[in-house]
Enzyme design. Structure first.
Site, PDB file in Angstrom:
ATOM      1  N   GLY A  12      -1.228  -3.980  -8.960  1.00  0.00           N
ATOM      2  CA  GLY A  12      -2.479  -3.556  -9.084  1.00  0.00           C
ATOM      3  C   GLY A  12      -3.686  -4.524  -8.708  1.00  0.00           C
ATOM      4  N   ASN A  14      -5.658  -4.581  -6.119  1.00  0.00           N
ATOM      5  CA  ASN A  14      -6.615  -3.728  -5.714  1.00  0.00           C
ATOM      6  C   ASN A  14      -7.309  -3.036  -6.897  1.00  0.00           C
ATOM      7  OD1 ASN A  14      -7.211  -3.936  -2.457  1.00  0.00           O
ATOM      8  ND2 ASN A  14      -4.767  -3.923  -3.032  1.00  0.00           N
ATOM      9  N   LEU A  90       2.485   4.613  -3.579  1.00  0.00           N
ATOM     10  CA  LEU A  90       3.521   4.447  -2.671  1.00  0.00           C
ATOM     11  C   LEU A  90       4.285   6.019  -2.471  1.00  0.00           C
ATOM     12  CD1 LEU A  90       5.799   1.256  -3.246  1.00  0.00           C
ATOM     13  CD2 LEU A  90       4.301   1.810  -1.521  1.00  0.00           C
ATOM     14  N   ASN A 107      -7.608   5.657   1.071  1.00  0.00           N
ATOM     15  CA  ASN A 107      -6.389   4.912   0.935  1.00  0.00           C
ATOM     16  C   ASN A 107      -6.443   3.376   1.605  1.00  0.00           C
ATOM     17  OD1 ASN A 107      -3.510   4.125   0.641  1.00  0.00           O
ATOM     18  ND2 ASN A 107      -3.447   4.308   2.923  1.00  0.00           N
ATOM     19  N   HIS A 109      -4.995   0.024   3.526  1.00  0.00           N
ATOM     20  CA  HIS A 109      -3.966  -0.104   4.366  1.00  0.00           C
ATOM     21  C   HIS A 109      -3.861  -1.587   4.773  1.00  0.00           C
ATOM     22  CE1 HIS A 109      -0.030   0.381   6.456  1.00  0.00           C
ATOM     23  NE2 HIS A 109      -0.756  -0.290   7.521  1.00  0.00           N
ATOM     24  N   ASP A 150      -1.709   7.355   7.137  1.00  0.00           N
ATOM     25  CA  ASP A 150      -2.605   6.301   7.786  1.00  0.00           C
ATOM     26  C   ASP A 150      -3.400   6.810   9.036  1.00  0.00           C
ATOM     27  OD1 ASP A 150      -1.564   4.442   5.738  1.00  0.00           O
ATOM     28  OD2 ASP A 150      -0.040   3.745   7.061  1.00  0.00           O
ATOM     29  N   GLU A 180      -8.822  -6.799   1.772  1.00  0.00           N
ATOM     30  CA  GLU A 180      -8.681  -5.646   0.693  1.00  0.00           C
ATOM     31  C   GLU A 180      -9.549  -5.767  -0.532  1.00  0.00           C
ATOM     32  OE1 GLU A 180      -4.571  -4.712   0.029  1.00  0.00           O
ATOM     33  OE2 GLU A 180      -3.735  -6.101   1.641  1.00  0.00           O
TER      34      GLU A 180
HETATM   35  C1  GRF Z   1      -1.897  -3.549  -0.891  1.00  0.00           C
HETATM   36  O1  GRF Z   1      -1.320  -4.533   0.073  1.00  0.00           O
HETATM   37  C2  GRF Z   1      -2.426  -2.487  -0.247  1.00  0.00           C
HETATM   38  O2  GRF Z   1      -2.824  -2.536   0.983  1.00  0.00           O
HETATM   39  C3  GRF Z   1      -0.968  -1.761   0.051  1.00  0.00           C
HETATM   40  O3  GRF Z   1      -0.143  -1.903  -1.262  1.00  0.00           O
HETATM   41  C4  GRF Z   1      -0.535  -3.367  -1.756  1.00  0.00           C
HETATM   42  C5  GRF Z   1      -0.679  -3.101  -3.220  1.00  0.00           C
HETATM   43  O4  GRF Z   1      -1.286  -4.065  -4.053  1.00  0.00           O
HETATM   44  N1  GRF Z   1      -1.271  -0.200   0.225  1.00  0.00           N
HETATM   45  P1  GRF Z   1      -1.556  -4.034  -5.360  1.00  0.00           P
HETATM   46  O5  GRF Z   1      -0.710  -3.196  -6.246  1.00  0.00           O
HETATM   47  O6  GRF Z   1      -3.033  -3.680  -5.282  1.00  0.00           O
HETATM   48  O7  GRF Z   1      -1.414  -5.426  -5.858  1.00  0.00           O
END
Ligand code: GRF
Length: 202
Positions: A12, A14, A90, A107, A109, A150, A180
């Protein structure tokens, strides 16, 4: 206020970047709900610390993908969610589900789409593929979600240089920190603004 749901499956970071922006008053919407795909992930701790409403919806607790998506839709509808943010989520959502939220699901990526993306490309695999190919630039992409994994229209991208001695882990870390966590809140703001205008026009 545009109501945002963030869907998570892992650490988490992000999600944290989004919550931090919201706390600073720099998000054009409100994180109203966090949906975790399983128990015991650190993203849930982040939701709790930020005093956010969260639910855990595990696909394996439902007899079918349809039933699981019904449960997900029910909670999103009951919270009047305008925008769904997949932040390291996921589970792949079905076409039927996605069609219910046109240009309302985004999303992140960890590559420069259309490189190193699509089915099976997640986590460290993305960065391994980028290093094997020998690309000199990589980065992150925020895009709308459509029925192609994607494959939806790109909202924002940010690139960094790949170093000679990068490992998948070091590349992953730099892309998270420098790409990100920056472009995901920015893209949310762009889409929230678009939704706000569309709502005004109705
Ligand atoms: C990130 O690399 C994102 O781009 C991908 O999954 C990862 C998630 O990381 N889709 P987090 O759970 O946000 O730390």
């Amino acid at each position: 206020m545009i109501k945002i749901a963030v869907l998570v499956s892992g650490g988490g970071t992000n999600l944290q970047a989004i919550l931090d922006k919201e706390k600073q008053g720099l998000l054009n919407g409100e994180v109203s709900l966090i949906v975790a795909s399983k128990d015991n992930i650190y993203a849930i701790e982040r939701a709790k610390k930020a005093d956010k409403k969260y639910v855990v919806i595990c696909k394996k607790d439902y007899e079918s993908k349809e039933k699981y998506e019904e449960a997900l839709l029910d909670i999103l509808n009951s919270e009047n969610i305008d925008l769904i943010v997949l932040a390291g989520y996921l589970n792949i959502l079905s076409e039927d589900f996605i069609k219910k939220y046109p240009e309302r699901i985004i999303n992140i990526h960890p590559s420069l789409i259309p490189s190193f993306c699509g089915d099976g490309m997640y986590g460290l695999k993305v960065h391994e593929a980028a290093l094997n190919y020998g690309v000199k630039l990589s980065g992150a992409t925020v895009h709308y979600v459509n029925e192609v994994t994607d494959g939806g229209k790109i909202i924002l991208q940010k690139a960094i240089e790949v170093k000679e001695d990068d490992s998948p882990e070091s590349l992953q870390k730099r892309i998270m920190e420098n790409c990100e966590w920056i472009i995901l809140p920015e893209a949310i703001n762009i889409v929230c603004e678009k939704i706000r205008k569309e709502k005004q026009d109705v």
